[in-house]
Design a protein around this motif. Structure first.
Motif: not given
Ligand SMILES: [Zn+2]
Length: 112
Positions: A3, A6, A14-17, A21, A23, A29, A32
């Motif tokens: 990923l 930020c 960072t992660y995917e939702d 994406l 932070c 947000e 992606a």
């Protein structure tokens, strides 16, 4: 998974939702795979067979066409070299031996 960091605080956590994406550090947000809008396709001019035409192409006329303002007919099979694409109802600008400058519709031509 790789990923991106930020874009705001450059955090690497960072992660995917869903499609977003997120932070966790600054709460930013973003989308992606942000797709950049291209309208490249909107100006594509195609011949009767769906082939894309471009400036300088050689085409043939696929049906007899009446020449505007004269009694002559542009015969089916007439070869036209070095076309130029233009905007408008008649989207091909060209010069035809024996006729002079002409405008044609791309739907009545075929790329060679
Ligand atoms: Zn951040």
């Amino acid at each position: 998974m790789n990923l991106p960091n930020c874009p705001k605080c450059n955090s690497e956590y960072t992660y995917e939702d869903g499609t977003m994406l997120v932070c966790p550090e600054c709460g930013h947000e973003w989308l992606a795979n942000q797709e950049t809008e291209t309208d490249e396709d909107s100006n594509v001019i195609k011949d009767a067979n769906g082939n894309v035409l471009s400036d300088g192409d050689t085409i043939t006329v696929i049906k007899d066409l009446k020449v505007k303002g004269s009694s002559s007919v542009l015969k089916q099979g007439t070869k036209v070299k070095n076309i130029r694409l233009v905007d408008g109802d008649h989207d091909i600008d060209c010069k035809i031996d024996g006729f002079g400058p002409m405008k044609l519709k791309s739907e009545f031509v075929k790329k060679i």
